[in-house]
Scaffold this active site. Structure first.
Site, PDB file in Angstrom:
ATOM      1  N   TYR A  46       0.861  -1.179   0.000  1.00  0.00           N
ATOM      2  CA  TYR A  46       0.000   0.000   0.000  1.00  0.00           C
ATOM      3  C   TYR A  46       0.905   1.238   0.000  1.00  0.00           C
ATOM      4  O   TYR A  46       0.854   2.088   0.883  1.00  0.00           O
ATOM      5  CB  TYR A  46      -0.973  -0.004   1.184  1.00  0.00           C
ATOM      6  CG  TYR A  46      -2.287   0.640   0.821  1.00  0.00           C
ATOM      7  CD1 TYR A  46      -3.151   0.031  -0.081  1.00  0.00           C
ATOM      8  CD2 TYR A  46      -2.657   1.862   1.343  1.00  0.00           C
ATOM      9  CE1 TYR A  46      -4.351   0.630  -0.442  1.00  0.00           C
ATOM     10  CE2 TYR A  46      -3.849   2.478   0.991  1.00  0.00           C
ATOM     11  CZ  TYR A  46      -4.688   1.844   0.093  1.00  0.00           C
ATOM     12  OH  TYR A  46      -5.870   2.453  -0.270  1.00  0.00           O
ATOM     13  N   GLU A  49       4.533   7.853  -0.480  1.00  0.00           N
ATOM     14  CA  GLU A  49       5.802   8.544  -0.738  1.00  0.00           C
ATOM     15  C   GLU A  49       6.906   8.141   0.246  1.00  0.00           C
ATOM     16  O   GLU A  49       8.087   8.234  -0.070  1.00  0.00           O
ATOM     17  CB  GLU A  49       5.611  10.064  -0.724  1.00  0.00           C
ATOM     18  CG  GLU A  49       5.087  10.646  -2.020  1.00  0.00           C
ATOM     19  CD  GLU A  49       6.053  10.457  -3.201  1.00  0.00           C
ATOM     20  OE1 GLU A  49       7.280  10.557  -3.013  1.00  0.00           O
ATOM     21  OE2 GLU A  49       5.564  10.196  -4.315  1.00  0.00           O
ATOM     22  N   GLY A  50       6.519   7.732   1.463  1.00  0.00           N
ATOM     23  CA  GLY A  50       7.532   7.272   2.426  1.00  0.00           C
ATOM     24  C   GLY A  50       8.265   6.057   1.876  1.00  0.00           C
ATOM     25  O   GLY A  50       9.504   6.005   1.852  1.00  0.00           O
ATOM     26  N   HIS A  51       7.481   5.077   1.408  1.00  0.00           N
ATOM     27  CA  HIS A  51       8.099   3.899   0.798  1.00  0.00           C
ATOM     28  C   HIS A  51       8.920   4.301  -0.441  1.00  0.00           C
ATOM     29  O   HIS A  51      10.028   3.809  -0.655  1.00  0.00           O
ATOM     30  CB  HIS A  51       7.027   2.912   0.319  1.00  0.00           C
ATOM     31  CG  HIS A  51       6.145   2.365   1.395  1.00  0.00           C
ATOM     32  ND1 HIS A  51       4.808   2.657   1.477  1.00  0.00           N
ATOM     33  CD2 HIS A  51       6.411   1.520   2.427  1.00  0.00           C
ATOM     34  CE1 HIS A  51       4.271   2.005   2.499  1.00  0.00           C
ATOM     35  NE2 HIS A  51       5.222   1.321   3.104  1.00  0.00           N
ATOM     36  N   GLY A 165      12.670   3.252   7.371  1.00  0.00           N
ATOM     37  CA  GLY A 165      12.247   4.629   7.599  1.00  0.00           C
ATOM     38  C   GLY A 165      12.332   5.026   9.069  1.00  0.00           C
ATOM     39  O   GLY A 165      12.032   4.214   9.951  1.00  0.00           O
ATOM     40  N   LYS A 167      10.328   6.839  10.389  1.00  0.00           N
ATOM     41  CA  LYS A 167       8.934   6.814  10.851  1.00  0.00           C
ATOM     42  C   LYS A 167       8.766   5.754  11.933  1.00  0.00           C
ATOM     43  O   LYS A 167       8.117   5.981  12.945  1.00  0.00           O
ATOM     44  CB  LYS A 167       8.027   6.512   9.660  1.00  0.00           C
ATOM     45  CG  LYS A 167       6.627   6.074   9.989  1.00  0.00           C
ATOM     46  CD  LYS A 167       5.773   7.253  10.251  1.00  0.00           C
ATOM     47  CE  LYS A 167       4.348   6.913  10.650  1.00  0.00           C
ATOM     48  NZ  LYS A 167       3.890   5.569  10.465  1.00  0.00           N
ATOM     49  N   SER A 204       0.508   3.800   5.601  1.00  0.00           N
ATOM     50  CA  SER A 204      -0.561   3.047   4.933  1.00  0.00           C
ATOM     51  C   SER A 204      -1.830   3.116   5.766  1.00  0.00           C
ATOM     52  O   SER A 204      -2.942   3.085   5.242  1.00  0.00           O
ATOM     53  CB  SER A 204      -0.134   1.592   4.746  1.00  0.00           C
ATOM     54  OG  SER A 204       1.112   1.539   4.082  1.00  0.00           O
TER      55      SER A 204
HETATM   56  P1  AMP Z   1       5.566  -0.513   6.179  1.00  0.00           P
HETATM   57  O1  AMP Z   1       5.063  -0.858   4.819  1.00  0.00           O
HETATM   58  O2  AMP Z   1       4.647   0.375   6.948  1.00  0.00           O
HETATM   59  O3  AMP Z   1       6.043  -1.710   6.956  1.00  0.00           O
HETATM   60  O4  AMP Z   1       6.863   0.375   5.950  1.00  0.00           O
HETATM   61  C1  AMP Z   1       7.940  -0.080   5.174  1.00  0.00           C
HETATM   62  C2  AMP Z   1       9.117   0.826   5.400  1.00  0.00           C
HETATM   63  O5  AMP Z   1       8.769   2.153   5.009  1.00  0.00           O
HETATM   64  C3  AMP Z   1       9.548   0.887   6.867  1.00  0.00           C
HETATM   65  O6  AMP Z   1      10.962   0.908   6.929  1.00  0.00           O
HETATM   66  C4  AMP Z   1       8.958   2.195   7.324  1.00  0.00           C
HETATM   67  O7  AMP Z   1       9.677   2.793   8.387  1.00  0.00           O
HETATM   68  C5  AMP Z   1       9.081   3.032   6.063  1.00  0.00           C
HETATM   69  N1  AMP Z   1       8.131   4.131   6.117  1.00  0.00           N
HETATM   70  C6  AMP Z   1       6.801   4.060   6.378  1.00  0.00           C
HETATM   71  N2  AMP Z   1       6.259   5.288   6.405  1.00  0.00           N
HETATM   72  C7  AMP Z   1       7.257   6.162   6.163  1.00  0.00           C
HETATM   73  C8  AMP Z   1       7.334   7.589   6.072  1.00  0.00           C
HETATM   74  N3  AMP Z   1       6.267   8.377   6.228  1.00  0.00           N
HETATM   75  N4  AMP Z   1       8.535   8.138   5.815  1.00  0.00           N
HETATM   76  C9  AMP Z   1       9.632   7.360   5.663  1.00  0.00           C
HETATM   77  N5  AMP Z   1       9.630   6.028   5.727  1.00  0.00           N
HETATM   78  C10 AMP Z   1       8.458   5.429   5.980  1.00  0.00           C
END
Ligand code: AMP
Length: 297
Positions: A46, A49-51, A165, A167, A204
């Site tokens: 999902y 921009e963070g990903h 991230g 985050k 997400s």
């Molecule tokens: P997730 O899909 O939520 O498990 O996140 C996958 C990776 O993306 C993890 O390393 C998170 O820390 C990173 N991530 C999620 N949201 C952000 C964000 N807003 N800014 C930077 N990295 C992010």
């Protein structure tokens, strides 16, 4: 085994979608033969921009970019949102293709946790039983789920660099510890939080926020902003009090709002030589949100 059978024929724009370890190995074989550098970006999909910021960094720095796409059941607690976690694989593949990802590894849970699966990896104490890992909150089992899946991804992909991230600051600290303690031969890159124009940290789970809650969710970053402004001049306690007041004014009672040493996660009462992490978690409408700010002395 025939590579054509293993690599998904739906490959779009040069992204190869693989669903099992054999196919992944086959897709990575040429890069390994040529000693090309491999970058890994673990995600639960999902994409936002963070990903994408992690994927772009990987693209800029590595010869081959692998994105894993797996909603890992073992890091969800019993009452958590595993079943309704947002998913859109088609869109994720398109976005991954657009930023130049080479291989998307999107296994089924049965592929990852085969019958009789019984081995887990745990970073003990201190880093995993505070903040999100507090037994009263998600508990250390959450991080056990994270470190086990990340270790498995490190072993299957064998990346040179893995991207995470800020985050998920605690997750990043735990993974750094794991990599150091177990001598994983790779570099961990932790990249800054990407935010919406109004400050909300991208997630997400923001998909769960409706109009009013979406508006109120901006309070978290505002509260952290207030804390950041005060931390250096007035001290950590005043910074936390200002953040708490912001949250309270918006009717948000945080699960936690704490200042901790950014690396060890031990409580930080003062800003001295080491960076301090101010981290918050709160339920806002239908979403449990986390956010943080890193304050460097
Ligand atoms: P997730 O899909 O939520 O498990 O996140 C996958 C990776 O993306 C993890 O390393 C998170 O820390 C990173 N991530 C999620 N949201 C952000 C964000 N807003 N800014 C930077 N990295 C992010």
């Amino acid at each position: 085994m025939n590579l054509l059978e293993l690599v998904d024929p739906n490959a779009t724009n040069g992204v190869t979608l693989v669903r099992d370890k054999g196919a992944l190995r086959a897709a990575l074989a040429p890069a390994r033969r040529e000693s090309s550098s491999i970058g890994l970006v673990p995600t639960m999909g999902y994409l936002h921009e963070g990903h994408l910021s992690l994927l772009r960094s990987a693209r800029a720095e590595c010869d081959l970019v692998v994105m894993s796409l797996f909603v890992n059941p073992t890091q969800f607690g019993p009452g958590e949102d595993l079943d309704r976690y947002p998913r859109d694989e088609e869109r994720d593949l398109r976005l991954a293709a657009e930023v130049g990802v080479d291989v998307v590894y999107a296994p089924e849970a049965e592929q990852v946790y085969g019958e009789g699966f019984a081995t887990h990896l745990e970073v003990e104490g201190g880093l995993t039983d505070v903040l999100d890992g507090d037994p009263a909150r998600r508990g250390p089992e959450h991080f056990r789920g994270v470190t086990t899946i990340v270790a498995k991804l490190f072993n299957t992909v064998q990346p040179d660099v893995a991207y995470f991230g800020q985050k998920d600051a605690q997750q990043a600290a735990v993974i750094r510890r794991m990599v150091r303690d177990l001598d994983f031969p790779l570099r961990v890159e932790v990249l800054p939080i990407v935010r919406e124009p109004d400050g909300l940290a991208m997630s997400s789970r923001n998909a769960y926020l409706d109009g009013e809650a979406r508006e109120r969710a901006t309070t978290l970053s505002r509260a952290l902003g207030a804390a950041e402004r005060l931390a250096r001049t007035e001290g950590i306690d005043a910074a936390l009090a200002a953040a708490r007041a912001e949250l309270s004014a918006a009717g948000i009672e945080p699960e936690y709002l704490e200042a901790r040493d950014a690396e060890t996660l031990t409580p930080a009462a003062e800003l001295r030589e080491r960076p301090v992490l101010i981290a918050v978690a709160a339920q806002v409408g239908g979403a449990r949100l986390i956010d943080n700010v890193l304050i460097r002395p």
